[in-house]
Scaffold this motif. Structure first.
Motif, PDB file in Angstrom:
ATOM      1  N   HIS A   1       0.819  -1.215   0.000  1.00  0.00           N
ATOM      2  CA  HIS A   1       0.000   0.000   0.000  1.00  0.00           C
ATOM      3  C   HIS A   1       0.852   1.263   0.000  1.00  0.00           C
ATOM      4  N   LEU A   2       0.300   2.294  -0.618  1.00  0.00           N
ATOM      5  CA  LEU A   2       0.892   3.622  -0.481  1.00  0.00           C
ATOM      6  C   LEU A   2       0.540   4.142   0.909  1.00  0.00           C
ATOM      7  N   VAL A   3       1.540   4.614   1.616  1.00  0.00           N
ATOM      8  CA  VAL A   3       1.290   5.139   2.959  1.00  0.00           C
ATOM      9  C   VAL A   3       1.901   6.527   3.070  1.00  0.00           C
TER      10      VAL A   3
ATOM     11  N   THR B   1      -7.552   4.821   6.984  1.00  0.00           N
ATOM     12  CA  THR B   1      -7.363   3.767   5.989  1.00  0.00           C
ATOM     13  C   THR B   1      -8.577   3.520   5.106  1.00  0.00           C
ATOM     14  N   GLU B   2      -9.560   4.407   5.153  1.00  0.00           N
ATOM     15  CA  GLU B   2     -10.713   4.226   4.277  1.00  0.00           C
ATOM     16  C   GLU B   2     -10.225   4.035   2.840  1.00  0.00           C
ATOM     17  N   ILE B   3     -10.844   3.091   2.143  1.00  0.00           N
ATOM     18  CA  ILE B   3     -10.327   2.709   0.829  1.00  0.00           C
ATOM     19  C   ILE B   3     -10.411   3.854  -0.175  1.00  0.00           C
TER      20      ILE B   3
ATOM     21  N   GLU C   1      -8.951   8.925  -0.738  1.00  0.00           N
ATOM     22  CA  GLU C   1      -8.483   9.764  -1.841  1.00  0.00           C
ATOM     23  C   GLU C   1      -9.042   9.170  -3.127  1.00  0.00           C
TER      24      GLU C   1
ATOM     25  N   THR D   1      -7.984   9.069  -6.296  1.00  0.00           N
ATOM     26  CA  THR D   1      -7.182   8.559  -7.405  1.00  0.00           C
ATOM     27  C   THR D   1      -6.471   7.249  -7.122  1.00  0.00           C
TER      28      THR D   1
ATOM     29  N   ARG E   1      -5.651   4.178  -3.669  1.00  0.00           N
ATOM     30  CA  ARG E   1      -5.817   3.889  -2.259  1.00  0.00           C
ATOM     31  C   ARG E   1      -4.553   4.296  -1.516  1.00  0.00           C
ATOM     32  N   ILE E   2      -4.719   5.264  -0.650  1.00  0.00           N
ATOM     33  CA  ILE E   2      -3.589   5.777   0.109  1.00  0.00           C
ATOM     34  C   ILE E   2      -3.970   5.804   1.585  1.00  0.00           C
ATOM     35  N   MET E   3      -3.192   5.119   2.379  1.00  0.00           N
ATOM     36  CA  MET E   3      -3.399   5.228   3.824  1.00  0.00           C
ATOM     37  C   MET E   3      -2.641   6.450   4.294  1.00  0.00           C
TER      38      MET E   3
ATOM     39  N   TYR F   1       1.749   8.329  -8.875  1.00  0.00           N
ATOM     40  CA  TYR F   1       1.872   7.491  -7.684  1.00  0.00           C
ATOM     41  C   TYR F   1       2.869   6.347  -7.852  1.00  0.00           C
TER      42      TYR F   1
ATOM     43  N   PRO G   1       7.076   4.279  -3.007  1.00  0.00           N
ATOM     44  CA  PRO G   1       7.133   2.887  -2.565  1.00  0.00           C
ATOM     45  C   PRO G   1       5.823   2.439  -1.938  1.00  0.00           C
ATOM     46  N   ARG G   2       5.568   1.162  -2.035  1.00  0.00           N
ATOM     47  CA  ARG G   2       4.397   0.581  -1.400  1.00  0.00           C
ATOM     48  C   ARG G   2       4.852  -0.333  -0.275  1.00  0.00           C
ATOM     49  N   HIS G   3       4.006  -0.451   0.724  1.00  0.00           N
ATOM     50  CA  HIS G   3       4.416  -1.133   1.954  1.00  0.00           C
ATOM     51  C   HIS G   3       3.432  -2.231   2.359  1.00  0.00           C
TER      52      HIS G   3
ATOM     53  N   THR H   1     -10.603  -1.859   5.115  1.00  0.00           N
ATOM     54  CA  THR H   1      -9.938  -0.862   5.943  1.00  0.00           C
ATOM     55  C   THR H   1      -9.189  -1.579   7.057  1.00  0.00           C
ATOM     56  N   SER H   2      -8.407  -0.828   7.806  1.00  0.00           N
ATOM     57  CA  SER H   2      -7.681  -1.462   8.914  1.00  0.00           C
ATOM     58  C   SER H   2      -8.660  -1.935   9.987  1.00  0.00           C
TER      59      SER H   2
END
Lengths: 228, 228
Positions: A11-13, A82-84, A87, A89, A91-93, B5, B9-11, B55-56
């Motif tokens: 995930h992008l965080v 963390t809502e899907i 954003e 464009t 999924r960004i946490m 995007y 990096p993605r995690h 979501t988390s």
DNA sequence: GCAAAAGTGTTACCCGTACACCCATGC
DNA sequence: GCATGGGTGTACGGGTAACACTTTTGC
């Protein structure tokens, strides 16, 4: 059997910073005008993605440093959002952080960002869930301010009792009696009264105080509890 | 200009659950024995990776449901742990959650996991930073328990005053005076005293109470503050 | 009748809150 | 000398904490 990490999504965080300041009268929040899509031109919190070689704390410090040039800013992690579809464009946490900075020290805001201090009582609607983040941050600020001496992060090194009272009145959005406030603060016994006076606010002048961090830490170790 | 995007990096992001229970005397924590490497055979919190379409919060509920079969568990997000080497095999961020469950209801723990209730005063050293997570969770539990009526999540629907007092004594690790405790609780006026008695603990028997959630919500709306 | 837990009130102290006047100084 | 903000003390009330004896009933 070893767990195979490749089967799990990545995930992008990001981090987003709620930057609080105090101008002597009101609590302020530092916002930036987005210079990229989506939502270009709208106001938002200052944020950035977490890199591979930094923790979220480090990312938040980096983001703040980029904007203000300041180092070692007071920073505390708040929540992870963390809502899907928070954003549109991707999924960004986002991990939110709140920062306390002394407005006067913060001389040079990076001109690459159109940043502006807003009154916390009156600031524009923000993008995505940033308004919710601010709301959560204000609540946390109040909780923390009532049990930890974090208020001093928002003031200059030396301040008057009036400054301190104004600050707490701004944080809690309440009015306090001057005599009661001062005796409460004095009872805590964690300030140093200097010989200097601030002459700008009155003819008599008012004494300047400093937070005695060493004394506070010593008292903490002895079981003292900051409470206001 | 749109932000690209792909350059970021993605995690891997996981959730880890600190599951609290109460056996009538002591606070308990539910731990699982790892059945995969690394650290196979050691004790850890129950966790799992966050998927693309949850979501988390949902991931935490899923993880808890998998372990206990329970739905709609009381759950609150705590912190996000992002140290780069917090796990040895890959960089994994983890969002911790604490859960409150009624031990008695929790009849069937999934046998796929070797899970066991431990006394919170005496449980094994956990893997990675899980001990830190537990420490943080206990502090949060105490803060919440003093300002929200969350204690009832840990009790059965009906409970005696003695049960309630034991619970708060376990949470805060302090002893209270019976008379003062009861009058404090009665002053809150959010319990319903039933006609039933619990006869198991004494010959005289002690009245059972229920938490009056409707009344509590009504009082909340009128500005009432739970405080214990 | 006795052991074991349940249930019940009063007092003292401390802290928080309300409240008003004198002081120092620049103009 | 007067206007402006700075600085100080007391009295009251509410809430918290300390404290002990009676009741019930199974054995």
């Amino acid at each position: 059997m070893t767990q195979d990490y490749y089967q799990y999504p990545r995930h992008l965080v990001a981090v987003d910073c709620i930057i609080f300041g105090f101008d002597g009268e009101n609590l302020k929040i530092l916002l930036v005008e987005r210079n990229f899509e989506p939502k270009m031109g709208e106001w938002s919190l200052m944020g950035g993605f977490i890199g591979d070689n930094e923790t979220s704390d480090e990312a938040a410090q980096r983001v703040l440093n980029t904007l203000t040039g300041l180092e070692n800013i007071y920073l505390e992690q708040l929540n992870c959002y963390t809502e899907i579809h928070r954003e549109p464009t991707a999924r960004i946490m986002s991990i939110s952080y709140y920062a306390l900075i002394n407005i006067e020290k913060n001389i040079q805001i990076n001109e690459k960002y159109s940043a502006k201090w807003f009154d916390l009582q009156n600031f524009p609607t923000l993008i995505f869930d940033h308004n919710e983040m601010v709301k959560d941050a204000v609540l946390r600020l109040r909780r923390r301010a009532s049990t930890r001496p974090i208020g001093f992060e928002l003031l200059s090194e030396k301040f008057t009792m009036k400054d301190l009272q104004n600050l707490y009145e701004a944080i809690f959005n309440e009015q306090y009696d001057k005599r009661n406030f001062i005796s409460k603060i004095n009872a805590l016994d964690i300030l140093i009264k200097t010989e200097e006076k601030d002459m700008t606010s009155s003819k008599k002048g008012s004494y300047l105080y400093r937070f005695d961090e060493d004394k506070y830490k010593k008292k903490l170790a002895e079981g003292f509890m900051f409470k206001i």
